[in-house]
Design an enzyme around this catalytic site. Structure first.
Site, short mmCIF file in Angstrom:
data_model
loop_
_atom_site.label_atom_id
_atom_site.label_comp_id
_atom_site.label_asym_id
_atom_site.label_seq_id
_atom_site.Cartn_x
_atom_site.Cartn_y
_atom_site.Cartn_z
N GLU B 53 22.25 17.61 21.77
CA GLU B 53 22.52 18.21 20.26
C GLU B 53 21.10 19.37 20.08
O GLU B 53 21.45 20.39 19.28
CB GLU B 53 22.08 17.26 19.17
CG GLU B 53 23.29 16.10 19.06
CD GLU B 53 23.38 15.06 19.88
OE1 GLU B 53 22.43 14.95 20.75
OE2 GLU B 53 24.19 14.10 19.67
N PHE B 115 23.63 1.19 11.42
CA PHE B 115 23.49 1.85 12.71
C PHE B 115 23.77 3.30 12.76
O PHE B 115 24.34 3.87 12.08
CB PHE B 115 24.84 1.33 13.64
CG PHE B 115 25.14 1.57 14.86
CD1 PHE B 115 24.01 1.53 16.23
CD2 PHE B 115 26.24 2.71 15.10
CE1 PHE B 115 24.35 1.94 17.20
CE2 PHE B 115 26.36 3.19 16.48
CZ PHE B 115 25.30 2.88 17.56
N GLN B 116 22.83 3.85 13.48
CA GLN B 116 22.73 5.26 13.76
C GLN B 116 22.57 5.83 12.28
O GLN B 116 22.96 7.06 12.00
CB GLN B 116 24.02 6.00 14.27
CG GLN B 116 24.12 5.65 15.81
CD GLN B 116 24.89 6.25 16.43
OE1 GLN B 116 26.07 6.87 16.13
NE2 GLN B 116 24.78 6.44 18.04
N LYS B 165 29.88 9.54 5.95
CA LYS B 165 31.09 9.20 6.52
C LYS B 165 32.20 9.23 5.53
O LYS B 165 33.22 9.81 5.59
CB LYS B 165 30.76 8.07 7.41
CG LYS B 165 31.99 7.59 8.08
CD LYS B 165 31.75 6.23 8.59
CE LYS B 165 32.87 5.56 9.28
NZ LYS B 165 32.72 4.41 9.71
N MET B 480 1.53 29.12 31.90
CA MET B 480 0.62 29.38 30.75
C MET B 480 -0.30 28.50 30.64
O MET B 480 -1.68 28.68 30.35
CB MET B 480 1.43 29.65 29.59
CG MET B 480 0.62 30.33 28.46
SD MET B 480 -0.08 32.01 28.94
CE MET B 480 1.22 33.18 28.60
#
Lengths: 168, 568
Positions: B53, B115-116, B165, B480
């Site tokens: 993502e 959940f999630q 949802k 770096m």
């Protein structure tokens, strides 16, 4: 020079606005000395009053950063000379019989009200500016203060420039 | 007007079409399946399935940077959403418009540790321009309209829309709003003419003026106006990393980049200037060095559309809140109406002084027989310039070398993570550039450390034919950081030697082309092969381990303390 400023913020009354403001202060390392928030006369909007400290540059940034928040409509850094400030304190004192007249005298002298009396306790209510509240605290300190509750500051400008909510 | 009812998922897609969105980057998941069902049933919007993502958001930003339009990413709830945070923060710092749609558990489950579930609005609050939790399907189209408006106006930035949802299955009519009404959001585009007049006078009378061109010049599209003002008033132009490409390198007034790894003369010019005309820059510490000792003799005129940028770091003597382009147009018009004496002789002397400083160049450090990264990047520039490529970078030494050695004569060709400094940004951003400009050559110049941060996107590139040419400057170190350790931490190379898989085999495993280059004479043939390839490419340039980026102003030092070689 660090000074305290009272910042009055008009916001849309929606979920999460206070979090945005408080997050901004914590995320950028600004202090909140006191905070009050309540809906305005038009419930679509709320007024947040924050007392914060900082030098001139920090206060300027705080003002600008607040303005950048989308739900913030207006930010006013209220100048003490042009604004009236009030806070409220509620003080529960355990009183012995011989102290009762003292407390009543203190209340009278400071314009505080006794709003609750039981056998053993008095509750004082004081409304005033910071100095008045502070003075009352010093007067009651020698007694048995069991609970002390103090609000943040609310403030209102005395000038005659208005934000017309209906035009927003 | 129609009375037909649509689900929230359908309304989302119809709103995107209304906003002119043709391509989105995303990754499906439980709570947003209804959106993917709606996507399946339409042909207006192309969805690119990424492999992480974070990459979806960087790709959306790459798309936005390339086109100037708003990029869009779509992810699921919980981990899908939390994975986007770096991408959102990156777009916020550099000021590019993206809208990120995140799934959320059902409204009645929010707060129950479902959940999630993740508090997306809470998590992203401090790293986006604005965010929304949609609580009623009837609000959805208004919120999307506002999200795109906020993302693309003022100082652009990311906006997050969290979609529970159940909102996605509820139905309502679709009447996409034509306008937005936000009492608290009114960016000021037009600079104050009196302030602009004061600025013009100050610039005309200046003896040693410098323009600093930042990312805001790019955003407002003020390139022509900038060049006109510079030529008109004879003022040299230095640019920030984000301002790369805003002023043509072919103009004699070009000073190149200033700041930590900017040119000696740009830093000297700014430090010795008497007037700084700062356009669309935040005065980040990477360009000011020690703030207290920054350009002490200079009066500062600061133009920015974001009032917060003005006097945040460097105090402005003449603040101008507005869009850079509008401000410059007004400045030009005031000058043309009433030309002022610009004290050309003084300004000529100043340019001569700067020309003297231009002799001071960094001395390359190259000890072993291995390939020099500087040679690789110079050759890359020479071998690709006829194609006018889009050049993305990751973050580190290779990024600074690219900024120093590539010459850009137009904007939106250099895509790099400036403010946040996000390793792993360049590759997915390059995918976004490929999606936006399928016929343009797209390079991603990377380090062997940073390329590994989003290497999984090779699969996405292969799937969609994104021909990103990844040029990995492979020195076996987080270069770096190693450079700082060499100079500042007694050569204690703590955790900076880093391994990597065989990039050639890895590329092949993904179905991409892998090429290894170890000698100078292999560089050009490798680039040619890469350009001709039909697939994405990794070129593994095995380079010298200890090369350093110079010029170098150590963090916290003033800009006049420029190191030009290891001997400084």
């Amino acid at each position: 020079m660090e000074n305290f400023h009272t910042i009055s913020i008009l916001v849309t009354n929606e979920a999460g606005v206070l979090s945005r403001i408080v997050d901004l202060f914590s995320g950028r390392g600004y202090n909140i000395e006191s905070l009050t928030v309540a809906p305005t006369i038009d419930k679509l909007y709320s007024r947040v009053t924050i007392v914060t400290g900082g030098d001139e540059a920090a206060i300027e940034q705080i003002n600008k950063q607040l303005n950048r928040l989308v739900p913030v409509i207006k930010v006013a850094d209220l100048n003490i000379k042009e604004a009236l400030e009030r806070e409220i304190a509620l003080i529960k004192i355990q009183v012995k019989d011989e102290e009762k007249s003292d407390i009543l005298r203190i209340a009278e002298a400071t314009n505080a009200k006794i709003i609750d009396i039981t056998d053993k306790t008095y509750i004082l209510q004081a409304v005033g500016d910071e100095k008045q509240i502070q003075a009352l605290i010093e007067l009651v300190r020698p007694y048995s203060v069991k609970e002390f509750v103090r609000s943040g500051k609310v403030a209102i400008s005395r000038n005659n420039q208005f934000t017309n909510l209906k035009n927003l | 007007m129609t009375n037909e009812l649509y689900t929230g998922a359908e309304i989302l897609l119809k709103s995107l079409v209304e906003e002119g969105v043709k391509e989105i980057f995303g990754y499906p998941g439980g709570v947003i399946l209804t959106i993917y069902e709606a996507l399946y049933n339409q042909n207006d919007i192309k969805h690119y399935l990424v492999r992480h993502e974070q990459a979806a958001v960087h790709a959306a930003e790459g798309y936005a940077r390339t086109t100037g339009k708003c990029g869009v990413a779509l992810v699921t709830s919980g981990p899908g959403a939390t994975n986007t945070v770096t991408g959102i923060a990156n777009a916020y710092y550099d000021g590019y418009p993206i809208v990120v749609f995140t799934g959320q558990v059902g409204l009645n489950q929010i707060g129950n540790d479902a959940f999630q579930e993740a508090d997306v609005v809470g998590i992203t609050r401090s790293c986006c321009k604005h965010n929304y939790l949609v609580k009623d399907v009837k609000d959805l189209q208004r919120i999307i309209k506002e999200a795109f408006h906020i993302a693309t106006t003022g100082k652009p930035g990311p906006v997050v829309v969290d979609l529970p949802k159940d909102i996605l299955t509820q139905k309502t009519a679709f009447n996409y709003p034509k306008t937005v009404k936000l009492a608290g959001y009114n960016p000021n585009y037009k600079g104050h003419p009196i302030q602009i007049g004061r600025a013009l006078k100050m610039l005309s009378e200046a003896h040693r003026p410098v323009i600093i061109s930042g990312g805001g010049v790019l955003t407002s599209g003020a390139y022509k106006e900038l060049e006109k003002v510079a030529n008109m008033l004879k003022i040299p132009v230095a640019h920030t990393l984000m301002g790369t490409g805003t002023f043509p390198s072919t103009n004699v007034l070009d000073l190149g980049m200033l700041g930590m790894h900017g040119s000696f003369w740009a830093n000297y010019a700014v430090s010795h200037s008497d007037v700084i005309f700062a356009l669309g820059t935040r005065f980040n510490d990477r360009i000011t060095g020690c703030l207290q000792r920054f350009a002490r003799d200079a009066h500062v005129i600061h133009v920015d559309i974001d009032p917060c940028s003005i006097s945040k770091n460097v105090k402005a003597d003449i603040p101008i809140v507005g869009d850079v382009k509008n401000v410059l147009v007004e400045l030009i018009s005031q000058y043309e109406k009433k030309p002022l004496n610009i004290y050309e002789e003084d300004k000529q002397k100043w340019l001569e002084q700067i020309n003297e400083w231009k002799q001071k160049k960094a001395v390359p450090v190259h000890t072993s027989g291995k390939l020099s990264a500087l040679t690789v990047i110079k050759t890359l520039y020479e071998a690709t310039k006829e194609y006018n490529p889009i050049v993305c970078t990751e973050v580190g030494q290779h990024q600074m070398w690219t900024a120093q050695l590539f010459k850009f004569n137009e904007p939106r060709k250099f895509i790099t993570s400036g403010g946040l400094g996000t390793m792993g940004f360049g590759f997915p951003a390059a995918m976004g550039a490929c999606a936006a400009k399928p016929d343009t050559l797209v390079l991603n110049i990377a380090g062997d450390g940073s390329i590994q941060m989003n290497i999984q996107e090779l699969a996405t590139c292969v799937d969609y034919g994104f021909k990103v040419i990844n040029c990995v400057i492979d020195n076996g170190y987080l270069g770096m950081v190693r450079q700082w350790q060499e100079k500042l931490f007694h050569k204690h190379y703590s955790q900076t030697k880093i391994s990597h898989p065989d990039f050639v085999k890895l590329a092949e495993a993904y179905g991409a082309l892998g090429i290894r280059v170890e000698h100078e004479d292999e560089i050009v043939p490798a680039i040619k092969r890469a350009i001709e390839a039909k697939s994405p490419v990794i070129i593994d340039f095995v380079t010298e381990e200890c090369e350093m980026v110079y010029p170098w102003v150590l963090a916290g030092e003033p800009l006049t303390k420029v190191l030009l070689s290891n001997d400084c």
